[in-house]
Design a protein around this motif. Structure first.
Motif, short mmCIF file in Angstrom:
data_model
loop_
_atom_site.label_atom_id
_atom_site.label_comp_id
_atom_site.label_asym_id
_atom_site.label_seq_id
_atom_site.Cartn_x
_atom_site.Cartn_y
_atom_site.Cartn_z
N VAL A 265 0.84 -1.19 0.00
CA VAL A 265 0.00 0.00 0.00
C VAL A 265 0.87 1.24 0.00
O VAL A 265 1.90 1.30 0.70
CB VAL A 265 -0.93 0.02 1.23
CG1 VAL A 265 -1.79 1.28 1.24
CG2 VAL A 265 -1.81 -1.23 1.24
N GLN A 266 0.47 2.25 -0.79
CA GLN A 266 1.10 3.57 -0.77
C GLN A 266 0.09 4.58 -0.24
O GLN A 266 -1.04 4.64 -0.74
CB GLN A 266 1.57 3.97 -2.16
CG GLN A 266 2.33 5.31 -2.19
CD GLN A 266 2.71 5.70 -3.60
OE1 GLN A 266 1.87 6.14 -4.37
NE2 GLN A 266 3.99 5.53 -3.92
N VAL A 267 0.50 5.34 0.76
CA VAL A 267 -0.41 6.26 1.43
C VAL A 267 0.15 7.67 1.36
O VAL A 267 1.32 7.91 1.70
CB VAL A 267 -0.64 5.87 2.90
CG1 VAL A 267 -1.73 6.73 3.52
CG2 VAL A 267 -0.99 4.39 3.01
N GLN A 268 -0.67 8.61 0.90
CA GLN A 268 -0.32 10.03 0.91
C GLN A 268 -1.11 10.70 2.02
O GLN A 268 -2.34 10.64 2.06
CB GLN A 268 -0.63 10.66 -0.44
CG GLN A 268 0.14 10.04 -1.59
CD GLN A 268 -0.24 10.64 -2.93
OE1 GLN A 268 -0.91 11.66 -3.02
NE2 GLN A 268 0.20 9.99 -4.01
N ALA A 277 1.17 22.56 7.63
CA ALA A 277 0.81 21.23 7.12
C ALA A 277 1.94 20.69 6.26
O ALA A 277 2.55 21.43 5.47
CB ALA A 277 -0.49 21.32 6.31
N TRP A 278 2.19 19.36 6.37
CA TRP A 278 3.32 18.75 5.69
C TRP A 278 2.85 17.50 4.93
O TRP A 278 2.46 16.51 5.53
CB TRP A 278 4.40 18.35 6.70
CG TRP A 278 4.85 19.51 7.54
CD1 TRP A 278 4.36 19.90 8.74
CD2 TRP A 278 5.84 20.46 7.19
NE1 TRP A 278 4.99 21.01 9.20
CE2 TRP A 278 5.92 21.38 8.25
CE3 TRP A 278 6.70 20.62 6.10
CZ2 TRP A 278 6.80 22.46 8.25
CZ3 TRP A 278 7.58 21.70 6.11
CH2 TRP A 278 7.64 22.59 7.17
N PRO A 279 2.86 17.55 3.59
CA PRO A 279 2.48 16.36 2.81
C PRO A 279 3.58 15.31 2.87
O PRO A 279 4.77 15.63 2.71
CB PRO A 279 2.29 16.91 1.40
CG PRO A 279 3.15 18.14 1.34
CD PRO A 279 3.16 18.72 2.71
N MET A 280 3.21 14.06 3.09
CA MET A 280 4.16 12.96 3.19
C MET A 280 3.60 11.73 2.49
O MET A 280 2.38 11.59 2.35
CB MET A 280 4.46 12.63 4.66
CG MET A 280 5.01 13.77 5.48
SD MET A 280 5.32 13.26 7.19
CE MET A 280 5.84 14.83 7.90
N THR A 281 4.50 10.86 2.06
CA THR A 281 4.11 9.62 1.40
C THR A 281 4.81 8.45 2.06
O THR A 281 6.02 8.52 2.33
CB THR A 281 4.47 9.66 -0.10
OG1 THR A 281 3.83 10.77 -0.71
CG2 THR A 281 4.02 8.38 -0.80
N TYR A 282 4.07 7.37 2.31
CA TYR A 282 4.61 6.17 2.94
C TYR A 282 4.23 4.94 2.12
O TYR A 282 3.18 4.92 1.48
CB TYR A 282 4.10 6.01 4.37
CG TYR A 282 4.61 7.07 5.33
CD1 TYR A 282 5.82 6.91 5.99
CD2 TYR A 282 3.88 8.23 5.56
CE1 TYR A 282 6.30 7.89 6.86
CE2 TYR A 282 4.35 9.21 6.42
CZ TYR A 282 5.56 9.03 7.06
OH TYR A 282 6.04 10.00 7.92
N GLU A 283 5.10 3.94 2.16
CA GLU A 283 4.83 2.66 1.54
C GLU A 283 4.86 1.59 2.62
O GLU A 283 5.83 1.48 3.38
CB GLU A 283 5.85 2.35 0.45
CG GLU A 283 5.79 3.31 -0.72
CD GLU A 283 6.80 2.97 -1.80
OE1 GLU A 283 7.60 2.02 -1.58
OE2 GLU A 283 6.80 3.63 -2.85
N LEU A 284 3.79 0.80 2.68
CA LEU A 284 3.65 -0.22 3.71
C LEU A 284 3.28 -1.55 3.08
O LEU A 284 2.67 -1.59 2.00
CB LEU A 284 2.58 0.16 4.74
CG LEU A 284 2.69 1.48 5.49
CD1 LEU A 284 2.03 2.60 4.72
CD2 LEU A 284 2.05 1.36 6.87
N ALA A 297 5.75 -4.59 7.02
CA ALA A 297 6.93 -3.88 6.49
C ALA A 297 6.58 -2.42 6.32
O ALA A 297 5.47 -2.07 5.94
CB ALA A 297 7.37 -4.49 5.16
N PHE A 298 7.56 -1.55 6.64
CA PHE A 298 7.38 -0.11 6.57
C PHE A 298 8.58 0.44 5.83
O PHE A 298 9.67 0.54 6.37
CB PHE A 298 7.27 0.46 7.98
CG PHE A 298 6.79 1.88 8.05
CD1 PHE A 298 6.06 2.44 7.03
CD2 PHE A 298 7.08 2.66 9.16
CE1 PHE A 298 5.60 3.75 7.11
CE2 PHE A 298 6.63 3.97 9.26
CZ PHE A 298 5.89 4.51 8.23
N ALA A 299 8.41 0.80 4.56
CA ALA A 299 9.53 1.11 3.66
C ALA A 299 10.27 2.37 4.05
O ALA A 299 11.46 2.49 3.79
CB ALA A 299 9.05 1.20 2.22
N THR A 300 9.62 3.34 4.66
CA THR A 300 10.26 4.63 4.91
C THR A 300 10.62 4.83 6.37
O THR A 300 10.80 5.94 6.82
CB THR A 300 9.31 5.76 4.47
OG1 THR A 300 8.03 5.56 5.10
CG2 THR A 300 9.14 5.76 2.97
#
Length: 310
Positions: A265-268, A277-284, A297-300
């Motif tokens: 999953v990719q989450v913005q 406010a701070w936009p961030m992206t994570y891959e799980l 698993a937490f890629a970042t």
């Protein structure tokens, strides 16, 4: 001389002479048989004699050298080019005794210094953005010069690397060049949209909110054996999920699938703190277990295995 010989006037007794004669005849017969055997097996014996024995081969083979000479790997001189360009841009030929001018001349004694006139933008930093190796240890390093007025210029710095991999020299003055062009962004593998009110989207949002704000237990969202290092120095007060997509179709189901099902999953998200406010992206990666989704698993972030959690 034995007593028996002395008694016979220096002559061997008859019995002893007979024994010696019989022994001599036996040796002659053995010698004749050896000659016939050698003649019959001459070619084989010759070949066997020509073949070295294993012991002789081992003794003749040279022992391997205890020290192996290895050629050092080519070292990218990007850092050297960064250092030189920063000193070169901050120096001036009218003041060769300044610290920056001395540094530039030390790195490249044969290269002339610039002679700026009037007000010049202040250099903030120099960063290498591309390097290309040519023949005989020659490199061309493209360095971005970022100025205080937010302008950016690119310079190609010619550098030669020594054969030892640890010595460098700038061989010519930097030349201004065009910067790298933006690469075409490949199509994202995350093409499956998650239901906004589904179990998976809710799990991802709650996990990231607990992780970024420190409010709530992060461990309860982790798969058994997974440990996640806590953030430090953060002061986020809230988090909002903007978009969540996945690679596998199983992520779009409204219910949790069979145990062991894994989805990426990719989450913005947008994280809020006192400064904005701070936009961030994570891959799980999440795995289904006992009717719930767990983060495996937490890629970042720093994730290590070996822990235990029931």
């Amino acid at each position: 001389m034995s007593p028996a010989t002395q008694a016979s006037g220096g002559q061997e007794p008859p019995m002893a002479a007979g024994v010696a004669l019989a022994r001599m005849r036996r040796q002659v017969r053995l010698g004749r048989w050896g000659v016939w055997v050698a003649l019959a097996c001459g070619p084989l014996a010759l070949a066997a004699a020509a073949m070295p024995s294993p012991d002789a081969s081992a003794a003749a083979a040279p022992a391997p050298s205890s020290s192996t000479v290895r050629t050092p790997a080519a070292t990218d001189p990007s850092g050297y080019a960064e250092l030189y360009l920063a000193a070169w841009l901050r120096s001036t030929g009218s003041d060769e005794n300044s610290a920056q001018a001395r540094l530039a001349q030390a790195l490249a004694p044969s290269v002339a210094l610039p002679r700026p006139e009037g007000a010049q933008p202040v250099l903030e930093r120099a960063v290498a953005v591309r390097s290309a190796q040519r023949e005989r240890g020659q490199w061309s390093v493209t360095v971005a010069a970022q100025y205080a007025d937010f302008s950016v210029r690119y310079f190609a710095v010619p550098v030669v690397a020594g054969s030892d991999g640890g010595s460098f020299a700038v061989t010519g003055a930097p030349g201004q060049v065009a910067g790298p062009t933006p690469a075409k962004t490949p199509e994202s593998a995350y093409g499956v949209s998650l239901p906004t009110k589904g179990v998976l989207a809710a799990t991802v949002g709650e996990f990231l909110r607990a992780y970024l704000t420190g409010l709530g237990q992060v461990d309860r969202y982790l798969a058994p054996g997974v440990q996640l290092a806590a953030l430090s120095g953060t002061s986020y007060t809230d988090l909002q999920v903007e978009q969540a997509t996945a690679v596998e179709e199983a992520a779009s189901a409204g219910t949790v699938p069979a145990d062991g099902t894994r989805v990426r999953v990719q989450v913005q998200v947008t994280a809020h703190d006192k400064s904005g406010a701070w936009p961030m992206t994570y891959e799980l990666t999440l795995t289904a277990r006992a009717g719930r989704w767990e983060v495996s698993a937490f890629a970042t972030a720093s994730v290590t295995g070996g822990g235990s959690r029931s």
